[in-house]
Design a protein around this motif. Structure first.
Motif, PDB file in Angstrom:
ATOM      1  N   THR A   1     -20.566  33.481 -14.140  1.00 20.05           N
ATOM      2  CA  THR A   1     -21.203  32.220 -14.544  1.00 20.05           C
ATOM      3  C   THR A   1     -21.944  31.457 -13.240  1.00 20.05           C
ATOM      4  OG1 THR A   1     -19.627  32.126 -16.193  1.00 20.05           O
ATOM      5  CG2 THR A   1     -21.059  30.057 -15.714  1.00 20.05           C
ATOM      6  N   GLU A   2     -21.468  31.332 -12.347  1.00 19.76           N
ATOM      7  CA  GLU A   2     -21.932  30.651 -11.094  1.00 19.76           C
ATOM      8  C   GLU A   2     -23.018  31.369 -10.580  1.00 19.76           C
ATOM      9  OE1 GLU A   2     -18.581  30.531  -8.192  1.00 19.76           O
ATOM     10  OE2 GLU A   2     -17.811  28.963  -9.221  1.00 19.76           O
TER      11      GLU A   2
ATOM     12  N   GLN B   1     -25.915  30.647 -13.206  1.00 20.28           N
ATOM     13  CA  GLN B   1     -26.179  29.082 -12.903  1.00 20.28           C
ATOM     14  C   GLN B   1     -27.065  28.755 -11.749  1.00 20.28           C
ATOM     15  OE1 GLN B   1     -22.591  26.986 -13.512  1.00 20.28           O
ATOM     16  NE2 GLN B   1     -22.533  26.879 -15.670  1.00 20.28           N
TER      17      GLN B   1
ATOM     18  N   GLN C   1     -19.861  35.336 -23.036  1.00 16.64           N
ATOM     19  CA  GLN C   1     -19.911  33.960 -22.543  1.00 16.64           C
ATOM     20  C   GLN C   1     -20.971  33.607 -21.800  1.00 16.64           C
ATOM     21  OE1 GLN C   1     -15.375  35.018 -21.893  1.00 16.64           O
ATOM     22  NE2 GLN C   1     -15.373  32.618 -22.262  1.00 16.64           N
ATOM     23  N   VAL C   2     -21.016  34.396 -20.681  1.00 17.96           N
ATOM     24  CA  VAL C   2     -22.230  34.117 -19.737  1.00 17.96           C
ATOM     25  C   VAL C   2     -23.355  33.860 -20.411  1.00 17.96           C
ATOM     26  CG1 VAL C   2     -23.410  34.787 -17.778  1.00 17.96           C
ATOM     27  CG2 VAL C   2     -20.976  35.492 -17.994  1.00 17.96           C
TER      28      VAL C   2
ATOM     29  N   LYS D   1     -24.056  33.037 -23.233  1.00 19.62           N
ATOM     30  CA  LYS D   1     -24.366  31.602 -23.866  1.00 19.62           C
ATOM     31  C   LYS D   1     -24.929  30.460 -23.218  1.00 19.62           C
ATOM     32  CE  LYS D   1     -21.559  28.286 -26.825  1.00 19.62           C
ATOM     33  NZ  LYS D   1     -22.055  27.136 -26.433  1.00 19.62           N
ATOM     34  N   TYR D   2     -24.538  30.413 -21.892  1.00 19.22           N
ATOM     35  CA  TYR D   2     -25.268  29.486 -20.950  1.00 19.22           C
ATOM     36  C   TYR D   2     -26.886  29.529 -21.133  1.00 19.22           C
ATOM     37  CZ  TYR D   2     -27.180  27.537 -16.550  1.00 19.22           C
ATOM     38  OH  TYR D   2     -27.695  26.558 -15.703  1.00 19.22           O
TER      39      TYR D   2
ATOM     40  N   ASP E   1     -27.957  28.443 -24.689  1.00 17.90           N
ATOM     41  CA  ASP E   1     -28.019  26.842 -24.746  1.00 17.90           C
ATOM     42  C   ASP E   1     -29.140  25.965 -24.079  1.00 17.90           C
ATOM     43  OD1 ASP E   1     -25.833  27.149 -26.277  1.00 17.90           O
ATOM     44  OD2 ASP E   1     -24.294  26.614 -24.816  1.00 17.90           O
TER      45      ASP E   1
END
Length: 287
Positions: free
Chosen positions: A167-168, A171, A196-197, A199-200, A203
């Motif tokens: 995730t980091e 991002q 899940q990753v 989804k960032y 969005d």
């Protein structure tokens, strides 16, 4: 052996319901002399002893059995337990199997990762099916469950850390390249974590990204792509077409729509090639 009618008068007598016993019947008593019992068969004291009808085979002495292993202990009624045991060669087989399983459970301590996961699943089945001593099985299960619990906790922690790092990674890439619209990532996470990753990016609605990762088993390639609504509105880059291009490299199947698509392949060795194909496809659509 005792006449059947007399034997049935013994207080606390145990017999198998529905069983047809011969006359005379063999009566086995543990703790109470059978001759004394037969003198006053209805004495309530006999209910405190194990006195049973038995139609099975007996031996002259315990030496004839050579080995004796209790393999089962169950409840037959409230306050009544029944044990099953094997003797002789069957008991020896049970003991040898127990030693073999004990060595396998001990070997789990030196394994890790996918190998440990596979061995835990295999041994769980073997332990359940093993015909070994009841106490031996209890001891083995305690050690086995200790290893399995530690593995589950460590695996859970590792997955959480991998998800955090992935995730980091995503991002940071987006934040460091605010003008970049399309990204392709090779991640060290499971297929579920990849969702899940993704989804960032989904969005954000203004970006498109492809995520590719080798599944933990090492036998599959999981991949997913998302195309933000603003990117999709231009009609050039569609997730389902993007996924189809990557699937041609990693094999397997894929599916989805313009905004999101996913797939799974088996060509693990071609992951780097798939990453490049995903980049080239997106570049072509943007040109």
């Amino acid at each position: 052996e005792v006449p059947l009618a007399d034997a049935r008068q013994i207080a606390g007598l145990r017999a198998v319901f529905g069983e047809v016993y011969p006359d005379p019947v063999r009566v086995v008593s543990i703790g109470a002399d059978i001759e004394e019992v037969l003198k006053v068969p209805q004495d309530a004291r006999w209910a405190n002893y194990s006195i049973e009808f038995c139609g099975g085979t007996h031996v002259a002495g315990t030496a004839d059995m050579k080995q004796f292993v209790i393999i089962e202990e169950t409840s037959t009624a409230k306050g009544i337990r029944r044990i099953a045991a094997v003797t002789g060669e069957e008991a020896l087989k049970a003991q040898l199997l127990q030693r073999s399983l004990a060595a396998e459970v001990k070997s789990l301590h030196s394994q890790q990762g996918a190998q440990l996961d596979a061995e835990i699943k295999r041994l769980a089945i073997e332990l359940d099916q093993a015909v070994i001593g009841v106490y031996d099985k209890h001891v083995l299960r305690q050690e086995f469950e200790s290893v399995r619990k530690a593995f589950i906790e460590a695996d859970k922690a590792a997955k959480a850390q991998a998800l955090k790092q992935a995730t980091e990674q995503v991002q940071q890439a987006v934040e460091q390249n605010p003008d970049q619209e399309v990204f392709v990532f090779k991640l060290a996470v499971s297929g579920k974590a990849m969702v899940q990753v993704a989804k960032y990016i989904k969005d954000l609605k203004t970006k498109a990204a492809y995520f590719i990762a080798v599944d933990e088993s090492g036998a599959k390639v999981a991949h997913q792509c998302v195309v933000g609504k603003q990117v999709l509105a231009r009609g050039q880059l569609k997730a389902n077409e993007w996924a189809e291009a990557v699937s041609q490299v990693v094999g397997g199947k894929c599916g989805g729509k313009g905004e999101s698509a996913q797939g799974s392949g088996t060509e693990v060795a071609r992951v780097d090639e798939a990453v490049q194909v995903a980049k080239d496809f997106a570049h072509t659509k943007q040109a």
